[in-house]
Design a protein around this motif. Sequence first.
Motif, mmCIF file in Angstrom:
data_model
loop_
_atom_site.group_PDB
_atom_site.id
_atom_site.type_symbol
_atom_site.label_atom_id
_atom_site.label_comp_id
_atom_site.label_asym_id
_atom_site.label_seq_id
_atom_site.Cartn_x
_atom_site.Cartn_y
_atom_site.Cartn_z
ATOM 1 N N MET A 1 0.827 -1.214 0.000
ATOM 2 C CA MET A 1 0.000 0.000 0.000
ATOM 3 C C MET A 1 0.859 1.261 0.000
ATOM 4 O O MET A 1 0.529 2.258 -0.633
ATOM 5 N N LEU A 2 1.988 1.216 0.703
ATOM 6 C CA LEU A 2 2.879 2.367 0.767
ATOM 7 C C LEU A 2 4.188 2.031 0.085
ATOM 8 O O LEU A 2 4.799 0.994 0.371
ATOM 9 N N ASP A 3 4.626 2.913 -0.823
ATOM 10 C CA ASP A 3 5.919 2.668 -1.453
ATOM 11 C C ASP A 3 7.038 3.028 -0.471
ATOM 12 O O ASP A 3 6.802 3.563 0.617
ATOM 13 N N GLU A 4 8.260 2.757 -0.868
ATOM 14 C CA GLU A 4 9.406 2.913 0.030
ATOM 15 C C GLU A 4 9.565 4.352 0.510
ATOM 16 O O GLU A 4 9.864 4.598 1.685
ATOM 17 N N ARG A 5 9.351 5.307 -0.377
ATOM 18 C CA ARG A 5 9.527 6.710 0.017
ATOM 19 C C ARG A 5 8.478 7.143 1.033
ATOM 20 O O ARG A 5 8.785 7.838 2.007
ATOM 21 N N LYS A 6 7.241 6.729 0.786
ATOM 22 C CA LYS A 6 6.190 7.066 1.755
ATOM 23 C C LYS A 6 6.480 6.430 3.119
ATOM 24 O O LYS A 6 6.236 7.035 4.166
ATOM 25 N N LEU A 7 6.982 5.200 3.098
ATOM 26 C CA LEU A 7 7.323 4.530 4.352
ATOM 27 C C LEU A 7 8.394 5.307 5.114
ATOM 28 O O LEU A 7 8.295 5.498 6.331
ATOM 29 N N LYS A 8 9.417 5.759 4.398
ATOM 30 C CA LYS A 8 10.495 6.507 5.041
ATOM 31 C C LYS A 8 9.978 7.809 5.643
ATOM 32 O O LYS A 8 10.354 8.188 6.757
ATOM 33 N N VAL A 9 9.119 8.498 4.902
ATOM 34 C CA VAL A 9 8.553 9.753 5.405
ATOM 35 C C VAL A 9 7.673 9.481 6.628
ATOM 36 O O VAL A 9 7.758 10.184 7.643
ATOM 37 N N LEU A 10 6.841 8.443 6.537
ATOM 38 C CA LEU A 10 5.946 8.115 7.649
ATOM 39 C C LEU A 10 6.735 7.756 8.900
ATOM 40 O O LEU A 10 6.451 8.265 9.991
ATOM 41 N N TYR A 11 7.736 6.903 8.766
ATOM 42 C CA TYR A 11 8.541 6.510 9.927
ATOM 43 C C TYR A 11 9.297 7.707 10.512
ATOM 44 O O TYR A 11 9.448 7.823 11.733
ATOM 45 N N ALA A 12 9.763 8.584 9.650
ATOM 46 C CA ALA A 12 10.465 9.780 10.126
ATOM 47 C C ALA A 12 9.529 10.665 10.943
ATOM 48 O O ALA A 12 9.912 11.198 12.000
ATOM 49 N N ILE A 13 8.303 10.818 10.467
ATOM 50 C CA ILE A 13 7.324 11.632 11.201
ATOM 51 C C ILE A 13 6.963 10.980 12.533
ATOM 52 O O ILE A 13 6.903 11.653 13.580
ATOM 53 N N ILE A 14 6.740 9.680 12.517
ATOM 54 C CA ILE A 14 6.394 8.977 13.759
ATOM 55 C C ILE A 14 7.517 9.108 14.780
ATOM 56 O O ILE A 14 7.288 9.475 15.939
ATOM 57 N N ASN A 15 8.746 8.840 14.370
ATOM 58 C CA ASN A 15 9.876 8.917 15.305
ATOM 59 C C ASN A 15 10.094 10.336 15.811
ATOM 60 O O ASN A 15 10.411 10.547 16.991
ATOM 61 N N SER A 16 9.905 11.308 14.929
ATOM 62 C CA SER A 16 10.072 12.712 15.338
ATOM 63 C C SER A 16 8.993 13.117 16.329
ATOM 64 O O SER A 16 9.263 13.805 17.325
ATOM 65 N N ILE A 42 8.744 15.978 0.022
ATOM 66 C CA ILE A 42 8.296 15.469 1.328
ATOM 67 C C ILE A 42 6.890 15.990 1.632
ATOM 68 O O ILE A 42 6.038 15.246 2.129
ATOM 69 N N ARG A 43 6.655 17.269 1.294
ATOM 70 C CA ARG A 43 5.322 17.846 1.526
ATOM 71 C C ARG A 43 4.261 17.089 0.736
ATOM 72 O O ARG A 43 3.167 16.815 1.229
ATOM 73 N N ASN A 44 4.580 16.753 -0.494
ATOM 74 C CA ASN A 44 3.635 16.000 -1.329
ATOM 75 C C ASN A 44 3.359 14.618 -0.744
ATOM 76 O O ASN A 44 2.215 14.152 -0.725
ATOM 77 N N GLU A 45 4.421 13.973 -0.265
ATOM 78 C CA GLU A 45 4.251 12.649 0.338
ATOM 79 C C GLU A 45 3.417 12.745 1.623
ATOM 80 O O GLU A 45 2.564 11.888 1.889
ATOM 81 N N MET A 46 3.632 13.801 2.388
ATOM 82 C CA MET A 46 2.857 13.997 3.612
ATOM 83 C C MET A 46 1.386 14.215 3.303
ATOM 84 O O MET A 46 0.497 13.724 4.002
ATOM 85 N N SER A 47 1.140 14.958 2.231
ATOM 86 C CA SER A 47 -0.240 15.193 1.818
ATOM 87 C C SER A 47 -0.914 13.875 1.421
ATOM 88 O O SER A 47 -2.076 13.620 1.777
ATOM 89 N N ASP A 48 -0.165 13.042 0.687
ATOM 90 C CA ASP A 48 -0.709 11.738 0.297
ATOM 91 C C ASP A 48 -0.980 10.862 1.524
ATOM 92 O O ASP A 48 -2.010 10.179 1.605
ATOM 93 N N LEU A 49 -0.063 10.889 2.477
ATOM 94 C CA LEU A 49 -0.218 10.089 3.706
ATOM 95 C C LEU A 49 -1.422 10.570 4.519
ATOM 96 O O LEU A 49 -2.122 9.767 5.141
ATOM 97 N N GLU A 50 -1.656 11.878 4.464
ATOM 98 C CA GLU A 50 -2.836 12.414 5.150
ATOM 99 C C GLU A 50 -4.108 11.917 4.471
ATOM 100 O O GLU A 50 -5.069 11.514 5.138
ATOM 101 N N ASP A 51 -4.122 11.922 3.152
ATOM 102 C CA ASP A 51 -5.288 11.431 2.404
ATOM 103 C C ASP A 51 -5.552 9.952 2.687
ATOM 104 O O ASP A 51 -6.705 9.506 2.688
#
Length: 347
Positions: A1-16, A42-51
């Motif tokens: 469901m999540l590609d590698e880049r989205k995963l990296k962004v998501l994990y970075a946000i969670i850890n932060s 990163i902003r675009n990926e965050m927007s997608d993760l929010e959606d």
Amino acid sequence: MLDERKLKVLYAIINSYISSAEPIGSRTISKNYDLGVSSATIRNEMSDLEDLGFLSKPHSSAGRVPSDKAYRFYVNQLLKQNKQSIGTEKDIEIKEILANKSWEMEELIRNSAEMLSALTSYTAIVASPKLKTSKVKTIQLLSLDDLRVLMIIVCDTGIVKKAIYKPKNPISSDQLSTISKFLNIKLQGLSMDELLIQFENNVFEEMYKYKGVIDELIPIINDSIEDLTSIDLYSYGLTKILNFPEYRDVEKVKEFISFVEDKDLILDILLNNSSSEDIDILIGSENKYAPIKDISMITATYKIGNKTISKVGLVGPTRMDYLNLIDTLKIFSANITDMLNMLMGNQ
């Protein structure tokens, strides 16, 4: 469901967010994590993760925070990791803590909440054994003096129940030994429920010589069984919730303390949300109780042989440090389980 880049962004946000408790913006991720992409990407990926429901945007903030869905995804990935904990620094530390005292089984279970809270700086809870399926290993009657007799019930799970019996007439040590042997013949190997059936069937009538004494003992044994089959709940580190900025609000603190001190509520969660896994995690909105929708609970089991006798857990905000807490709880419960089995002679 999540590609590698989205995963990296998501994990970075969670850890932060776990570290800072502040909404996380793209510039923070770009600055602190080398993801090899621009802030705009990163902003675009965050927007997608929010959606997709993994992030939410608090009112009056440009940053994002992880949703319960994000934490669940993150935790499930952590649980798939089979880390080898034996011999680690944390494992050695826990072994040293446990080795510093000669423990009795009940004391070890009761005090484990305090030890776990000290190790993690979170609120810890432990539920004492549910022993209806436990069986009588032995019953002993020992004379303390002319007016008092000590009754000791030992279960196959290692739990010991003691009670003082005051006979109407003096009983010699030889008589107590005879009665003890008779009780063991009739009761040894029976579960708590089976004991009650034996009492109802008057199986002691053949011991007519000591019928009066046994009639006096039965209510005391009944009371002991009731104590053995009840579940006690111990908590430690309630005020540690004040260390989290989410709980600067006095009303939220009151809700948290009321939750942890509600024995029936905690036991309902512990006993009805368990799985076959070594670790169970309940995250925020997964909880059916409205006042604690922003609380997470990580629990593990203590076992003797293959029998679960107790549950221990950590409670805190949904941005708990899952990575470290899961690892610590696994090691802690494994060491307590080993010690319980050692106390029972299973090792």
